[in-house]
Structures are given as C-alpha cells and as structure tokens.
Write a protein that holds these residues in place. Structure first.
Motif, short mmCIF file in Angstrom:
data_model
loop_
_atom_site.label_atom_id
_atom_site.label_comp_id
_atom_site.label_asym_id
_atom_site.label_seq_id
_atom_site.Cartn_x
_atom_site.Cartn_y
_atom_site.Cartn_z
N LEU A 213 -20.09 -13.81 -20.39
CA LEU A 213 -19.08 -14.86 -20.46
C LEU A 213 -19.44 -16.09 -19.63
CD1 LEU A 213 -15.83 -12.69 -20.42
CD2 LEU A 213 -16.86 -13.87 -22.36
N GLY A 214 -20.62 -16.10 -19.03
CA GLY A 214 -21.11 -17.31 -18.40
C GLY A 214 -21.04 -17.38 -16.90
N ALA A 215 -20.58 -16.33 -16.24
CA ALA A 215 -20.51 -16.36 -14.78
C ALA A 215 -21.92 -16.32 -14.19
CB ALA A 215 -19.69 -15.20 -14.25
N LYS A 216 -22.21 -17.23 -13.26
CA LYS A 216 -23.48 -17.23 -12.54
C LYS A 216 -23.36 -16.60 -11.16
CE LYS A 216 -25.72 -19.29 -15.83
NZ LYS A 216 -26.72 -18.51 -16.63
N PHE A 217 -22.15 -16.15 -10.84
CA PHE A 217 -21.87 -15.54 -9.53
C PHE A 217 -20.91 -14.38 -9.79
CE2 PHE A 217 -22.16 -20.11 -9.59
CZ PHE A 217 -23.29 -20.34 -8.82
N VAL A 218 -21.30 -13.17 -9.38
CA VAL A 218 -20.51 -11.98 -9.71
C VAL A 218 -20.35 -11.14 -8.45
CG1 VAL A 218 -20.30 -9.95 -11.18
CG2 VAL A 218 -21.49 -12.00 -12.05
N SER A 219 -19.11 -10.95 -8.01
CA SER A 219 -18.83 -10.17 -6.81
C SER A 219 -18.36 -8.76 -7.15
CB SER A 219 -17.76 -10.87 -5.96
OG SER A 219 -17.43 -10.08 -4.83
N VAL A 243 -28.53 -15.11 -11.93
CA VAL A 243 -27.15 -14.80 -11.56
C VAL A 243 -27.13 -14.23 -10.15
CG1 VAL A 243 -25.08 -13.47 -12.14
CG2 VAL A 243 -26.57 -14.33 -13.97
N ALA A 244 -26.27 -14.77 -9.30
CA ALA A 244 -26.10 -14.24 -7.94
C ALA A 244 -25.07 -13.12 -7.99
CB ALA A 244 -25.66 -15.34 -6.99
N ILE A 245 -25.53 -11.89 -7.83
CA ILE A 245 -24.65 -10.72 -7.84
C ILE A 245 -24.53 -10.21 -6.41
CG2 ILE A 245 -24.28 -8.41 -8.74
CD1 ILE A 245 -25.98 -9.14 -11.14
N THR A 246 -23.33 -10.19 -5.88
CA THR A 246 -23.10 -9.69 -4.51
C THR A 246 -22.39 -8.35 -4.56
OG1 THR A 246 -20.96 -10.82 -4.25
CG2 THR A 246 -22.95 -12.05 -3.62
N VAL A 247 -22.72 -7.49 -3.58
CA VAL A 247 -22.12 -6.16 -3.51
C VAL A 247 -21.83 -5.82 -2.05
CG1 VAL A 247 -22.40 -3.70 -4.01
CG2 VAL A 247 -23.42 -5.40 -5.55
N SER A 248 -20.64 -5.33 -1.80
CA SER A 248 -20.27 -4.94 -0.44
C SER A 248 -21.07 -3.72 -0.01
CB SER A 248 -18.77 -4.66 -0.35
OG SER A 248 -18.37 -3.69 -1.30
N ALA A 249 -21.43 -3.70 1.29
CA ALA A 249 -22.32 -2.66 1.81
C ALA A 249 -21.61 -1.35 2.09
CB ALA A 249 -22.99 -3.15 3.09
N GLY A 250 -20.28 -1.34 2.08
CA GLY A 250 -19.53 -0.11 2.34
C GLY A 250 -18.80 -0.15 3.67
N ASP A 251 -17.81 0.73 3.80
CA ASP A 251 -16.93 0.75 4.98
C ASP A 251 -17.02 2.05 5.77
OD1 ASP A 251 -16.11 -1.67 3.99
OD2 ASP A 251 -14.13 -0.97 3.32
N GLU A 252 -18.01 2.88 5.50
CA GLU A 252 -18.09 4.19 6.15
C GLU A 252 -19.07 4.23 7.31
OE1 GLU A 252 -16.11 6.56 5.40
OE2 GLU A 252 -15.22 5.75 3.59
N PHE A 347 -6.24 -8.15 5.33
CA PHE A 347 -7.19 -7.17 4.82
C PHE A 347 -8.53 -7.30 5.54
CE2 PHE A 347 -4.27 -6.84 1.33
CZ PHE A 347 -4.49 -5.59 0.78
N GLY A 348 -9.25 -6.20 5.57
CA GLY A 348 -10.63 -6.18 6.01
C GLY A 348 -11.44 -5.28 5.11
N GLY A 349 -12.61 -4.88 5.60
CA GLY A 349 -13.55 -4.13 4.80
C GLY A 349 -14.59 -5.05 4.19
N THR A 350 -15.72 -4.48 3.79
CA THR A 350 -16.75 -5.32 3.19
C THR A 350 -16.35 -5.80 1.80
OG1 THR A 350 -17.94 -3.30 2.52
CG2 THR A 350 -18.67 -4.40 4.53
N SER A 351 -15.20 -5.38 1.32
CA SER A 351 -14.61 -5.98 0.12
C SER A 351 -14.24 -7.43 0.37
CB SER A 351 -13.36 -5.21 -0.31
OG SER A 351 -13.70 -4.06 -1.04
N ALA A 352 -14.02 -7.81 1.61
CA ALA A 352 -13.77 -9.22 1.92
C ALA A 352 -15.07 -10.01 1.95
CB ALA A 352 -13.05 -9.35 3.26
N SER A 353 -16.12 -9.40 2.50
CA SER A 353 -17.37 -10.15 2.70
C SER A 353 -18.11 -10.43 1.39
CB SER A 353 -18.27 -9.41 3.69
OG SER A 353 -18.41 -8.05 3.39
N SER A 354 -18.04 -9.52 0.42
CA SER A 354 -18.76 -9.74 -0.84
C SER A 354 -18.27 -10.97 -1.60
CB SER A 354 -18.68 -8.50 -1.72
OG SER A 354 -19.32 -8.71 -2.97
N PRO A 355 -16.97 -11.12 -1.86
CA PRO A 355 -16.53 -12.34 -2.58
C PRO A 355 -16.74 -13.61 -1.77
CG PRO A 355 -14.64 -11.03 -1.89
CD PRO A 355 -15.85 -10.18 -1.67
N ILE A 356 -16.67 -13.52 -0.44
CA ILE A 356 -16.97 -14.70 0.38
C ILE A 356 -18.39 -15.18 0.10
CG2 ILE A 356 -17.44 -15.45 2.75
CD1 ILE A 356 -14.99 -13.80 3.62
N ILE A 357 -19.35 -14.25 0.11
CA ILE A 357 -20.74 -14.64 -0.11
C ILE A 357 -20.96 -15.10 -1.55
CG2 ILE A 357 -23.12 -13.84 -0.13
CD1 ILE A 357 -21.96 -14.36 2.68
#
Length: 424
Positions: A213-219, A243-252, A347-357
């Motif tokens: 669908l044209g996204a060049k950035f995917v969180s 495409v810049a694909i970002t993924v959170s590193a995890g919270d464990e 909120f916290g967790g690396t779920s916050a950091s992925s969309p920021i990047i």
C-alpha cells in the motif's frame, strides 16, 4: 509455527511467585512492577498490557507496559501532584518532550509531508481513529483522519471493511503506536494494518500489505522467541529494500527476540529518558527494571550477520541497532478508550521505541530504493546520542548486555540526535 516462547514462561514464573491476588491480577493483565527511579523520587508501578501475554499458542507478544500509579519522570520534572494513570490528564512525555530529547523539533515541524508510516499490530482497535484525534487535538497536532486522507485502517488483506475481531489489549498497543508516530512526525500519513491474529504468519502478511500500500516506514512492536523458521520468515515478510522496517527489541531483559533479530530490520532497544542540566537537556541509560524486565538485546542464534554490522563478539545478527525511550517510569503519554476508562495513560516498553524510530526515518526522507535502511545509523554513528551506562542483565560478552562507549547490544549506536543518522 513456533510453540516455544521463553518470554511467556517468564511471565508465568512471575505469577507463580506472587500472592494469589496478585496472580489473578497478572492473568487479567493488571499485575504490577515497581520501579524506584532516581529521577522521580517516587515508586512508579505498571502492568504489562494484556497483549503482552499471547491469547493462544503460536502468537507473539506485544512489547508494552502501562503505568498504574506513582509519580512519573514527566510529573516530577514539572511538579505535578496528581498520581499517574488517573486518566484525567497526561502523566507521560508528550510530543514537545520527545522532539526536544531527540533533536527533532525543527524536523518535526518541517518534514514528513507525503510520507506514509505504517503501524502493524494484531486484532482491531475500533476506537483507533477517535483516540488518535484526542491525542493530536490535545497537543495541537494537525488532524489526521480518514476524511482528510491522513489516516487509513485496513486488515492484513487491505480491506477497510472486513476487519479482525476487536481486542482491548492490542487496542492499548495500537494507541501507543499511533500516538508515538504522531508525536515525532505529525505531518506524515499513518496507515494502520491490523493482522487477524498475532501469529508471525498473519503479522508478516500485514507487513507485506503495508509495503504493497506504499508505506516506506513500517513499525512492529511485537516479538517472540527465535526459531529455525526465522530465516524463512525473513525472506517471506521482511526483505523489502527501500523500506525502513523497525522492530522493538523486547521487554524481557537480556535475550534475543524475533523479528528484532531479522537482518532486514532496524532493531530498536529501550532507554530510561530523564531531564538533565547538561547541554542536551536530557540523559539516558539502559532501561532495566529487573533481570526479567528491561530492553531486549543479544546475539541471534539463527539470523546471519548483515554486512554493515561489524561488532566482533557475535558472529550472527546482533540486537539492537539504535534505541529510544522505553522505561515506563520515564514513559510516554497516550490516549486510549477501548476496554479501559477513556483518558490519558503513560506507557513504556520497547513498543514505544519502535514507532518513534520509524517516525524519525520518515522525517529523514524516503530511503534509497535498493537500500536496507537498518544500515544508515552505522554510517553516521556520530549523529546519535551514545548511551554509555546501564545494563539489561548478565551475559558472558560484556557489550551484549551492558552499555559502553560506541556500539552495545541494549542501545545499539544510541538514540536519535536529529535525523542525520537515518539518511543514506
């Protein structure tokens, strides 16, 4: 499909060590962690969001936690008395805080128009657009609606009408993701792609649909244990040049997760972010609450090392590449209304950091058509805030779990300092 999830076992272990009452709360998604933070001088409590415990075998976990009490870093810095999570007013960092912390104030105002940032999550959030409107209106950001063409919500097949079943836990995750993209890149368009379940197959199809669908950035703010299937998932879902694909590193805490371990993505670690009297005005350390809670990092067991990653202690893919705020005690403001009291949460967790990047990449501009943008920060390491203190657990190779000058696992090369590190 994988069936072994170490992070799930950790959550059940924590339940078993608590009282029966606390166990019941955890199972309902409301068990708490306590963090005594020097920046707040007050204990902040939080709970993993319900989607952090997968509903079914074979599903992945979201990487988010919601503050349930105490005084956050945002409140402490401003002398705000109301307790966090009373839902009436924000108790976490807002757009101006995050833009200031990461040197993005000018870029956020000027850049991002014409770019589309996709958020991939599981299940449906029926209030996504309405909650997004509340967040953006409160902070004075431009309206982002279906009607004006800024916001679009689709299923993993691209349908705007045949959507997955609704889920309150994943709706919290969706609100977090949408608000973080808005905070960093308020001029960009947002595409929310909802997978019909949280399996890698369905989430992966949602990633592919976002790119179609044209996204060049995917969180992507989810993950699970690594498996021998990961290299096939790489080629099926994450190999998207340009495409810049970002993924959170995890919270464990220390340990590698997938898809953060994919060689095709930017893996994003987490920090604790606090105001400071230094020239930057902010300071960061590795986010760690306990040995089983904090940012993920580690050396992949399966994914090959990409050519642009040159650390010598790990012969395969190393997590992470870069990082951003994730500690709930220094967490971010989110508006949410589905399955909770409508209002403001931190909120916290690396779920916050992925969309920021992902949003920082959007401010930096469209990636080269044949590029894997995960390599960009490695070309511009001096344009990042190097995080040099803290750890996320114990490891035999120090930089895998402990911050140091230059590259380290928990924070990668560091956090954004403007957009220069995210360009080709």
């Amino acid at each position: 499909m994988r069936t072994d999830f170490p992070h799930i076992r950790l959550r059940w272990h924590r339940v078993g060590s608590a009282t029966a009452v606390t166990a019941a709360l955890v199972l309902a998604g409301f068990g708490t962690a306590v963090h005594a933070d020097a920046t707040t001088s007050s204990k902040v409590t939080w709970a993993a969001t319900p989607c952090a415990t997968p509903k079914k075998t074979g599903e992945l976990a979201c990487n988010s936690l919601r503050v349930t009490g105490g005084t956050t870093a945002f409140q402490k810095a401003r002398g705000i008395i109301p307790k966090a999570a009373d839902a009436a007013t924000p108790s976490g960092y807002g757009p101006s805080d995050l833009q200031s912390a990461y040197g993005l104030t000018a870029a956020a105002a000027a850049n991002g128009s014409g770019e589309t940032i996709a958020i991939v999550d599981a299940y449906n959030d029926p209030n996504a657009e309405a909650d997004l409107a509340k967040y953006r209106s409160y902070y004075g950001l431009p309206a982002c609606t279906t009607a004006n063409g800024c916001f679009k919500k689709v299923s993993q097949t691209g349908s705007t009408t045949s959507l997955p079943s609704s889920d309150a836990g994943w709706s919290e995750e969706i609100s977090l993701d949408l608000d973080m993209v808005s905070a960093i890149a308020p001029n960009a368009k947002i595409l929310l792609v909802e997978a019909k379940s949280a399996t890698m197959a369905n989430l992966g199809k949602a990633v592919n649909e976002a790119v179609t669908l044209g996204a060049k950035f995917v969180s992507n703010s989810y993950g699970g244990s690594e498996s021998s299937s990961d290299t096939s998932y790489d080629s099926s879902y994450f190999n998207h040049p340009g495409v810049a694909i970002t993924v959170s590193a995890g919270d464990e805490g220390y340990g590698a997760e997938y898809p953060a371990a994919s060689k095709y993505v930017t893996s994003v670690g987490g920090t604790a972010l606090s105001t400071s009297s230094n020239s930057r005005g902010w300071t960061e350390t590795v986010w760690k609450t306990s040995s089983t809670e904090g940012t993920g990092s580690g050396c992949s067991s399966y994914d090959a090392k990409p050519s642009w990653q040159t650390d010598t202690g790990c012969t395969k893919r190393m997590i992470s590449d870069v990082s951003a705020v994730a500690d709930p005690a220094t967490g971010v403001s989110v508006y949410d209304s589905y399955g909770v009291t409508a209002g403001w949460y931190t909120f916290g967790g690396t779920s916050a950091s992925s969309p920021i990047i992902a949003a920082v990449y959007a401010l930096a501009g469209t990636p080269g058509s044949s590029d894997y943008p995960a390599q960009y920060p490695y070309k511009h390491t001096s344009s990042l805030n190097d995080v040099t203190s803290g750890n996320n657990g114990s490891c035999s190779t120090s930089y895998f779990c402990t911050a140091t000058s230059g590259y380290d696992g928990p924070t990668g090369w560091g956090t954004p300092n403007g957009v220069s590190a995210f360009t080709g």
